[in-house]
Design a protein around this motif. Structure first.
Motif, mmCIF file in Angstrom:
data_model
loop_
_atom_site.group_PDB
_atom_site.id
_atom_site.type_symbol
_atom_site.label_atom_id
_atom_site.label_comp_id
_atom_site.label_asym_id
_atom_site.label_seq_id
_atom_site.Cartn_x
_atom_site.Cartn_y
_atom_site.Cartn_z
ATOM 1 N N UNK B 56 0.860 -1.377 0.131
ATOM 2 C CA UNK B 56 -0.045 -0.001 0.057
ATOM 3 C C UNK B 56 0.871 1.201 0.058
ATOM 4 N N UNK B 57 2.024 1.047 0.096
ATOM 5 C CA UNK B 57 2.879 2.352 0.031
ATOM 6 C C UNK B 57 2.803 2.909 -1.419
ATOM 7 N N UNK B 58 3.434 4.324 -1.524
ATOM 8 C CA UNK B 58 3.423 5.019 -2.711
ATOM 9 C C UNK B 58 3.826 4.537 -3.957
ATOM 10 N N UNK B 59 4.840 3.405 -3.721
ATOM 11 C CA UNK B 59 5.426 2.632 -4.897
ATOM 12 C C UNK B 59 5.147 1.215 -4.498
ATOM 13 N N UNK B 60 3.926 0.994 -3.964
ATOM 14 C CA UNK B 60 3.581 -0.385 -3.861
ATOM 15 C C UNK B 60 3.067 -1.123 -4.700
ATOM 16 N N UNK B 61 2.250 -2.517 -4.606
ATOM 17 C CA UNK B 61 1.771 -3.060 -5.491
ATOM 18 C C UNK B 61 0.859 -2.626 -6.252
ATOM 19 N N UNK B 62 -0.165 -2.293 -5.618
ATOM 20 C CA UNK B 62 -1.257 -1.402 -6.172
ATOM 21 C C UNK B 62 -1.532 -0.246 -5.641
ATOM 22 N N UNK B 63 -0.930 0.892 -6.465
ATOM 23 C CA UNK B 63 -0.831 2.218 -6.171
ATOM 24 C C UNK B 63 -2.468 2.751 -6.085
ATOM 25 N N UNK B 64 -2.794 3.831 -5.471
ATOM 26 C CA UNK B 64 -4.236 4.402 -5.604
ATOM 27 C C UNK B 64 -4.372 4.603 -7.044
ATOM 28 N N UNK B 65 -3.611 5.150 -7.660
ATOM 29 C CA UNK B 65 -3.885 5.513 -9.298
ATOM 30 C C UNK B 65 -4.258 4.184 -10.135
ATOM 31 N N UNK B 91 -2.140 8.428 3.103
ATOM 32 C CA UNK B 91 -0.707 8.088 3.622
ATOM 33 C C UNK B 91 0.347 7.971 2.481
ATOM 34 N N UNK B 92 1.212 9.074 2.198
ATOM 35 C CA UNK B 92 1.771 9.353 1.154
ATOM 36 C C UNK B 92 3.285 8.615 1.185
ATOM 37 N N UNK B 93 3.764 8.147 2.563
ATOM 38 C CA UNK B 93 4.956 7.610 2.478
ATOM 39 C C UNK B 93 4.927 6.148 3.244
ATOM 40 N N UNK B 94 5.961 5.410 2.902
ATOM 41 C CA UNK B 94 6.068 4.048 3.588
ATOM 42 C C UNK B 94 5.824 4.156 4.867
ATOM 43 N N UNK B 95 6.661 5.159 5.556
ATOM 44 C CA UNK B 95 6.466 5.086 7.258
ATOM 45 C C UNK B 95 4.929 5.613 7.708
ATOM 46 N N UNK B 96 4.170 6.327 6.835
ATOM 47 C CA UNK B 96 2.805 6.610 7.294
ATOM 48 C C UNK B 96 2.068 5.259 7.125
ATOM 49 N N UNK B 98 3.096 2.122 7.340
ATOM 50 C CA UNK B 98 3.480 1.259 8.255
ATOM 51 C C UNK B 98 2.883 1.931 9.712
ATOM 52 N N UNK B 99 2.808 2.980 9.997
ATOM 53 C CA UNK B 99 2.173 3.628 11.211
ATOM 54 C C UNK B 99 0.872 3.352 11.359
ATOM 55 N N UNK B 100 0.083 3.562 10.024
ATOM 56 C CA UNK B 100 -1.219 3.269 10.276
ATOM 57 C C UNK B 100 -1.604 1.685 10.391
ATOM 58 N N UNK B 102 0.138 -0.324 12.122
ATOM 59 C CA UNK B 102 0.674 -0.262 13.774
ATOM 60 C C UNK B 102 -0.641 -0.035 14.419
ATOM 61 N N UNK B 103 -1.124 1.206 14.016
ATOM 62 C CA UNK B 103 -2.537 1.610 14.884
ATOM 63 C C UNK B 103 -3.535 0.812 14.643
ATOM 64 N N UNK B 104 -3.894 0.417 13.582
ATOM 65 C CA UNK B 104 -4.867 -0.555 12.900
ATOM 66 C C UNK B 104 -4.734 -1.851 13.973
ATOM 67 N N UNK B 105 -3.548 -2.319 14.052
ATOM 68 C CA UNK B 105 -3.189 -3.375 14.917
ATOM 69 C C UNK B 105 -3.591 -3.300 16.083
ATOM 70 N N UNK B 106 -3.194 -2.065 16.971
ATOM 71 C CA UNK B 106 -3.542 -1.716 18.040
ATOM 72 C C UNK B 106 -4.909 -1.618 18.452
ATOM 73 N N UNK B 107 -5.543 -0.905 17.702
ATOM 74 C CA UNK B 107 -7.259 -0.827 17.791
ATOM 75 C C UNK B 107 -7.743 -2.220 17.814
ATOM 76 N N UNK B 108 -7.288 -3.090 16.827
ATOM 77 C CA UNK B 108 -7.820 -4.478 16.891
ATOM 78 C C UNK B 108 -7.528 -5.161 18.078
ATOM 79 N N UNK B 109 -6.328 -5.052 18.592
ATOM 80 C CA UNK B 109 -6.087 -5.440 19.930
ATOM 81 C C UNK B 109 -7.251 -5.263 21.117
ATOM 82 N N UNK B 110 -6.991 -3.827 20.976
ATOM 83 C CA UNK B 110 -8.107 -3.186 22.103
ATOM 84 C C UNK B 110 -9.176 -3.761 21.977
#
Lengths: 222, 323
Positions: B56-65, B91-96, B98-100, B102-110
């Motif tokens: 899902x990164x900007x240069x990922x397998x299936x970009x938004x475009x 999310x326009x960068x790889x780190x964003x 990855x952060x998303x 991580x947040x999703x995983x945390x929410x699902x765990x909660x």
């Protein structure tokens, strides 16, 4: 409808009890949801004007999280060609360097995993696009695989093939054919494309065509 | 047919409708479903852990475009495409990305452990939906059912029991305060959520069975064979089954059992007398589909959703309705 799974205090659900506005609103929302859900689920297979229009009306509702326009594979098998196992093969030089998905390597995870299923779904969608002559979808999926390989290995030039497994009918094939279902004889290349990293930094895809179908070079007399 | 009949029909339908939707159901069943769905959700999100940016990164397998291009193509164009919404599109960068994740995983765990459940259930729905809507071409029946289940659990007070919320709310209370009365452990919200899950499941079972009937392989008993000879899908090599007559008979019976169970379950599961048999048959069929198709996620969710038909006594012990 049977009220089997709940405790039913008679007083609160007696037909003579007063029905609140909240219950009326909830009833309408629930009814609408069920109609939309039916339209969304059945539009995967139905082609009537009515279902199409209902599904179109239900689209914003389905976008909440019930998206069904990619026709989930609830049917499991219709014995259509695109339902056979497919995979993408990445060829660098003359060597197959990766397969997506592949149960033989660890690249796409184990067969029962969600990750493996994603690659499997991707290859199946590519096969479906090929059958429908949907070149745009096919080239985007192949470009995606190219991007993946490029970002992982740095490979800048490759050939990506879509390969199908062609199963055999045990009533027609001798049983010994079952011994090795991974024999290349069961695999068929459906599509191939040259994929490379362009100067712009984007991945380019150029579909390969059989020589008989290719246009003659400019200036050629043939 | 006269107006008295129509009047009585409307009256009976209304009364049944009200009983069906507005009775109270035990909240513990919703809580158990929250845990089961939450665990599947965590496993699903975990499957992205090594390569979320690659997808899902900007240069990922299936970009938004790329997704837009695919959706505008003739094959997959549908009205729902216009309503696609994913937070991952922002999310326009790889780190964003990855952060998303991580947040999703945390929410699902909660959500799974039942922490701040009213918030985390909705947040988990939005997060998981963002992954699915970001590249819907990658996802199928398992994700459809997963999202639906989370959506319905958002309605129920599924964090009231077997949760961190329940544990925290007990702090500082006396033993008398802790004993929940029967009315406290049942709610209309739980009932509506469980009823929606049941109806959704029945629709999926019906659709699944009816769609199979349009394929000749389900009529002539060969469908199981065509699934088990797929070397990259089947988890177990059953191909020897096809070598003799008995093997062929087993495969025929297996095929008919799958389609028959789905069609029968969609209708008869509503009758409490046969419900235990129907649920057992469905569980066996979906367990048998795992080695056959490799669809562990899909089969697991179907089995979990089947348990929405379990009745809960006040003691909280699940049991199949038999009376």
């Amino acid at each position: 409808m049977n009220e089997a799974t709940t405790d039913q205090p008679k007083a609160s659900t007696d037909s003579n009890a007063e029905i609140t506005t909240g219950q009326v609103v909830i009833s309408m929302l629930v009814g609408l949801h069920i109609v939309f859900l039916l339209a969304c689920v059945f539009s995967g297979n139905a082609d009537s004007q009515l279902v199409r229009r209902l599904a179109s009306t239900a689209a914003p509702h389905c976008a909440i999280g019930l998206r069904t326009n990619y026709a989930p594979d609830f049917h499991l098998s219709q014995s259509m060609d695109f339902e056979d196992d497919h995979h993408f093969e990445v060829v660098v030089g003359n060597e197959v360097v990766a397969k997506f998905p592949s149960a033989q390597t660890n690249e796409t995870g184990s067969r029962e995993g969600f990750r493996y299923q994603r690659f499997r779904k991707m290859a199946r969608q590519a096969a479906k696009a090929l059958v429908s002559e949907d070149d745009a979808t096919l080239s985007e999926l192949v470009r995606g695989i190219g991007e993946y390989v490029n970002s992982r290995d740095g490979t800048e030039r490759m050939v990506i093939r879509l390969v199908a497994f062609r199963p055999y009918d045990w009533r027609e094939e001798p049983p010994q054919a079952l011994a090795d279902s991974l024999d290349p004889v069961f695999y068929e290349e459906l599509y191939a494309a040259d994929v490379w990293l362009a100067r712009s930094g984007d991945i380019s895809v150029h579909k390969r065509v059989p020589p008989a179908e290719a246009a003659p070079p400019v200036g050629s007399s043939k | 047919m006269n107006r008295f009949y129509l009047g009585r029909l409307a009256h009976e339908f209304g009364a049944t409708w009200m009983r069906f939707w507005f009775s109270k159901a035990n909240d513990r069943l919703a809580a158990r479903m929250r845990i089961a769905i939450g665990i599947i959700c965590l496993l699903w999100l975990y499957s992205f852990s090594t390569d979320v940016a690659d997808w899902f990164g900007p240069k990922g397998v299936l970009r938004t475009q790329a997704i837009r291009n695919i959706e505008s193509s003739s094959l997959l164009d549908s009205p729902a495409s216009q309503w696609r919404f994913s937070l991952l599109d922002y999310c326009t960068t790889n780190s964003q990305v990855a952060t998303f994740h991580l947040v999703a995983f945390g929410l699902a765990a909660a959500f799974t452990i039942g922490f701040a459940t009213p918030f985390t259930s909705i947040a988990t729905l939005v997060a998981v939906s963002s992954f699915v809507q970001r590249a819907p071409i990658l996802f199928g029946a398992a994700e459809h059912l997963l999202l639906s289940a989370i959506l319905y659990l958002c309605i129920a007070p599924c964090g009231k029991h077997l949760s961190l919320d329940a544990l925290l709310s007990r702090r500082g209370k006396t033993a008398d305060d802790l004993t929940p009365t029967a009315s406290e452990s049942r709610s209309v919200r739980s009932n509506i959520a469980l009823r929606l899950i049941q109806i959704h499941l029945a629709i999926v079972l019906l659709y699944s069975g009816l769609t199979k009937l349009s394929g000749v392989v389900w009529w002539n008993g060969d469908a199981v064979w065509w699934m088990l000879v797929q070397p990259e899908s089947a988890l177990v090599d059953f191909s020897r089954l096809g070598a003799d007559l008995y093997g062929e008979l087993i495969m025929n019976a297996w095929t008919y059992a799958i389609v028959g169970t789905e069609l029968i379950a969609a209708t008869l599961i509503w009758f409490r007398l046969v419900r235990p048999l129907i649920i057992t048959a469905c569980v066996i069929v979906y367990l048998s589909l795992i080695p056959l198709t490799g669809l562990v996620g899909y089969c697991s969710i179907m089995i979990v959703l089947l348990f929405s038909f379990l009745h809960h006594s006040d003691s909280g012990d699940p049991k199949l309705c038999t009376a």
